[in-house]
Write an enzyme that holds these catalytic residues in place. Structure first.
Site, PDB file in Angstrom:
ATOM      1  N   ARG A   1      84.498  34.480  19.345  1.00 42.73           N
ATOM      2  CA  ARG A   1      84.408  34.910  17.952  1.00 42.73           C
ATOM      3  C   ARG A   1      83.635  36.221  17.923  1.00 42.73           C
ATOM      4  NH1 ARG A   1      88.028  32.229  16.763  1.00 42.73           N
ATOM      5  NH2 ARG A   1      88.178  30.555  15.230  1.00 42.73           N
TER       6      ARG A   1
ATOM      7  N   HIS B   1      93.086  39.831  17.683  1.00 40.17           N
ATOM      8  CA  HIS B   1      92.852  38.379  17.597  1.00 40.17           C
ATOM      9  C   HIS B   1      94.154  37.598  17.843  1.00 40.17           C
ATOM     10  CE1 HIS B   1      89.966  35.209  15.691  1.00 40.17           C
ATOM     11  NE2 HIS B   1      90.695  34.686  16.663  1.00 40.17           N
TER      12      HIS B   1
ATOM     13  N   GLU C   1      86.271  41.193  11.050  1.00 42.21           N
ATOM     14  CA  GLU C   1      87.732  41.360  11.093  1.00 42.21           C
ATOM     15  C   GLU C   1      88.287  41.504   9.688  1.00 42.21           C
ATOM     16  OE1 GLU C   1      89.413  38.157  13.435  1.00 42.21           O
ATOM     17  OE2 GLU C   1      88.034  38.581  15.068  1.00 42.21           O
TER      18      GLU C   1
END
Ligand code: GLV
Length: 327
Positions: A239, A286, A268
């Protein structure tokens, strides 16, 4: 009798779609952009189940807006977007998708590692630019991978799947985790448990595989980059907020580490501007679990969790199964 309603914040693949549509009245958010928060809050007002992505926060605000909700099924293994205790308090099942994405994510951690170490993206840009003038002795020389040391912070299912692949490269495997792996796992993966600082100091590649928790936020910050080898690379498929991005940029600016390959970011979809222009950084959007097979399995598990709640069965991957037991 009318069917229960499910709101999916993204269209699903055919298999889970068909499964769901047998049991429920299903509404999808079909637009390419993520749904605005106000829209999600409006749509959950009369929904019995929610299938959501990690971009949606399932918190008190959403739960208060969804009085009929019985399950929030996340299509992701990470569930830092879900306030599980809040779900439990409101007797809403929360679920995630563990188990089905480990190998695919591990493949991608290696994709990133190899891309940055062997300068693949720089090479790709050179070839496409038309500026490549042919073979040359010192062009785009990168770092060897084989025979080096790979170090893991976090050694759960995904970390171990990445480690399993390291034997083909004849690498040394070292790791740190809050919980030491069983002896048979260490033996199978030829993995050595070390203190975190020793992993940082010895690894040529540091690969992150921890969940995002209060304790792991900025696990990699200035002090940790200072402990790494100057020739080492950071790989992050966990993450974004596990890495202090400003500190990473400072470490790259100072030549404290050799490079980084990232699939996840602190905010993000924004990416720190100090990462974007660098040639020793590989950036992916991602997508570590993004194979058709795996994303289909993830969406199918989410659908199965929802169906289980409404057919009186145990949801296969509930995060708070006690909600059902209490009934
Ligand atoms: C993706 O990041 C996931 O948690 O599944």
């Amino acid at each position: 009798m009318s069917k229960p309603k499910v709101f999916c914040t993204h269209p699903l693949f055919e298999t889970p779609r068909k499964l769901l549509e047998e049991h429920f009245e299903v509404e999808y958010w079909n637009r390419p952009e993520r749904p605005p928060r106000a829209e999600v809050l409006k749509r959950v007002a009369d929904t019995d189940a929610l299938i959501c992505l990690l971009t949606e926060k399932v918190n008190e605000e959403l739960l208060a807006a969804a009085p009929k909700l019985r399950i929030a099924a996340n299509v992701a293994v990470g569930f830092d977007n879900i306030d599980v205790p809040a779900c439990t308090r409101r007797k809403v099942v929360a679920s995630n998708t563990p188990g089905v994405l480990d190998e695919t994510t591990a493949d991608f951690a290696w994709t990133l590692l190899m891309a940055v170490a062997r300068r693949l993206l720089e090479g790709d840009r050179l070839v496409r630019s038309g500026q490549w003038t042919g073979w040359n002795l010192d062009q785009l020389c990168g770092a060897d991978i084989w025979g080096k040391t790979i170090g893991f912070l976090g050694f759960g299912r995904i970390g171990r799947a990445v480690a399993r692949r390291a034997s083909g490269f004849r690498m040394r495997v070292i790791y740190h985790d809050a919980v030491r792996a069983p002896a048979e796992v260490e033996k199978e993966l030829n993995a050595t448990f070390l203190e975190r600082d020793a992993v940082l100091a010895q690894a040529d590649f540091v690969s992150l595989h921890v969940p995002l928790l209060p304790d792991t936020r900025h696990l990699m910050s200035a002090a940790q980059f200072a402990k790494m080898k100057r020739t080492a690379f950071l790989i992050n498929t966990s993450r974004g907020p596990v890495v202090d991005e400003a500190a990473l940029v400072a470490a790259l600016d100072a030549g404290r580490i050799a490079g980084a390959a990232l699939d996840v970011y602190e905010n993000e979809p924004q990416v720190h501007p100090g990462l974007v222009g660098r040639s020793n950084v590989a950036l992916a959007p991602h997508i570590a679990s993004a194979s058709v097979e795996t994303r289909t399995k993830m969406a199918t598990i989410a659908a199965e969790n929802v169906i289980a709640v409404f057919t009186g069965r145990r949801p296969p991957t509930a995060l708070n199964p006690e909600v059902l037991e209490a009934k």
